[in-house]
Design an enzyme around this catalytic site. Structure first.
Site, short mmCIF file in Angstrom:
data_model
loop_
_atom_site.label_atom_id
_atom_site.label_comp_id
_atom_site.label_asym_id
_atom_site.label_seq_id
_atom_site.Cartn_x
_atom_site.Cartn_y
_atom_site.Cartn_z
N ASP A 3 15.99 -7.11 -42.58
CA ASP A 3 15.03 -6.10 -42.15
C ASP A 3 14.25 -5.65 -43.38
O ASP A 3 14.81 -5.05 -44.30
CB ASP A 3 15.79 -4.93 -41.52
N HIS A 4 12.96 -5.94 -43.38
CA HIS A 4 12.15 -5.64 -44.56
C HIS A 4 11.99 -4.15 -44.80
O HIS A 4 11.51 -3.73 -45.86
CB HIS A 4 10.77 -6.31 -44.43
#
Length: 479
Positions: free
Chosen positions: A449-450
């Site tokens: 998850d950026h």
């Protein structure tokens, strides 16, 4: 005199709103003991045997096998204090007394009738005027599942006898006011958020009950015409536009998205919609790791699985990069870093892909991890996983190499923040000590998850994992 008590589908935890009846374990007329399993249901998480909190004779069952019931819907009724099945059945037969009509459900109730066609009435009053339910307290175990207990039931008021809920009573004509056969608040909210008028839907559940799948299907197909739409929502969202009816291809087969597969579809869709994911990958020489495993197993004792060694590497990497063992709370706009590593892993079963969770993986040895992986995998294949076995994961280890593939870009297991993927380990040409050699090579990938970290953190995590795979001695420095 026997007292007839109603047992409803309990809350099975983790926000589950419905369950599908897989197999009845008792029949009408059977004598059941306190906490005896009476039905096997499949939720979005696992197969669960539901115990009955009462002792007595089963007088009615609600729902056929394959029927999906919402939480709070009746499962069965039990005659408590009945001397035997014959008396219980004769007391409930039409010849013995006029059958009481079931009540029309209030909002939040279900309005179902038994699958065997019998009817039920409210609990009778005792001779002294006190509710007869109080006398049944001794017949209950006191044990609980999630959200319901087995103590004495709360006395209920008698309701006016009305005909059972049917299409004529449930669906008002020309949009007039009237009861809508919906139990789940989630279904109502889903319809409201998408501008869908429930009064214009025909439910696929028993007695026309509108299920979540009915609403989702109507949304997908754009089945609601403009004339039947509700006004725009306060947030500015508008009603779903009408669409031409889909034309079925000859020979097409429809497979309901239920149970495990339905839960996976919903979870994966949510993950793809909410999580801005990215993937990085690297090839690693796993020759030394394979040799280390062989040496450990040759020394005797419990066998160590490759998955257990990879799990030990994962937990060590997460200790160095805790950003990836977290979840995102968008309501509070915060990243929540979690202190324990509950390691999820994918297991393929006949019912679909399930993701069991190894609790406190960071505190386990390789032997303990091997044993827990084996236990959960066997339970998954036998359909014996409990809801607690498949919830609460914080990071996923996905060994898709068992399917004979080298790499993948998987979808993150919402609400986790990352997933390590491991491809197959195969002999490949590799430069080792300055010379070309045949080595055991594996492709590793990290989908993350950026929002919780940038590429530098993700790359550092994956590089550390690859270093431990190539030189297992690196792991010893972190122990």
């Amino acid at each position: 005199m026997a007292q007839v008590l109603e047992f409803k589908l309990p809350d099975l935890g983790e926000g589950l709103t419905e369950a599908e009846i897989v197999r009845w374990l008792v029949a009408v007329g059977d004598v059941v003991a306190i906490d005896q399993p009476v039905v096997e249901v499949e939720t979005a998480k696992a197969m669960v045997e539901v115990p009955c909190p009462y002792e007595g004779v089963v007088t009615a069952r609600y729902g056929e096998e394959g029927t999906e019931l919402p939480v709070g819907a009746p499962l069965l009724t039990v005659a408590v204090g009945a001397p035997g099945p014959a008396e219980a059945l004769s007391a409930g037969s039409p010849a013995a007394s006029p059958p009481p009509a079931p009540h029309v459900p209030a909002p939040g109730s279900n309005g179902r009738v038994p699958s065997d066609g019998s009817t039920r009435d409210e609990a009778p009053a005792a001779a002294d005027g006190a509710p007869a339910a109080a006398s049944a307290s001794a017949e209950a175990s006191g044990n609980v599942l999630v959200g319901y207990g087995t103590g004495a039931p709360v006395p209920r008021r008698r309701r006016v006898r009305r005909p059972p809920l049917s299409e004529s009573t449930a669906r008002p004509v020309n949009g007039s006011a009237g009861p809508v056969p919906v139990v789940s608040p989630l279904v109502r909210r889903l319809a409201r958020e998408n501008g869908l008028d429930l009064r214009n839907l025909t439910g696929s559940g028993r007695d026309g009950l509108i299920l979540r799948s009915d609403v989702e299907q109507a949304i997908r197909r754009g089945a609601m015409s403009p004339a039947l739409s509700v006004p725009p929502l306060a947030s500015g969202a508008t009603a779903v536009p009408a669409a031409e009816p889909s034309r079925e291809r000859p020979g097409a087969t429809r497979v309901p998205l239920r149970g495990v597969r339905g839960a996976a579809a919903e979870k994966l869709s949510r993950s793809r919609h909410e999580i801005p994911d990215a993937t990085c990958w690297v090839d690693a020489d796993a020759t030394e790791l394979m040799a280390a495993r062989t040496a450990m197993n040759a020394a005797g004792g419990a066998r160590i699985s490759l998955l257990a060694l990879l799990a030990r590497i994962c937990t060590a990497a997460l200790a160095r990069h805790p950003e990836l063992n977290s979840t995102v709370d968008m309501a509070a706009r915060e990243i929540v870093r979690l202190p324990e590593v509950h390691l999820s892993f994918a297991a393929q079963t006949e019912r679909g892909l399930v993701v069991p969770v190894v609790r406190d993986a960071h505190a386990r040895s390789a032997e303990s991890l091997s044993a827990e992986f084996a236990r959960l995998t066997e339970a998954a294949r036998d359909g014996r996983l409990t809801p607690g076995d498949v919830t609460g994961g914080t990071f996923t280890l996905n060994n898709y190499g068992v399917f004979g593939v080298d790499g993948s870009t998987p979808i993150i297991n919402h609400p986790e923040a990352a997933m390590l993927g491991v491809g197959r380990i195969v002999p490949k040409p590799w430069v080792h000590d300055g010379e070309l050699a045949v080595r055991q090579v594996v492709q590793l990938s990290l989908t993350f998850d950026h929002r919780v970290c940038d590429g530098g953190t993700a790359g550092g995590f994956l590089r550390y994992v690859a270093d431990c795979v190539e030189q297992p001695a690196v792991l010893l420095r972190t122990l």
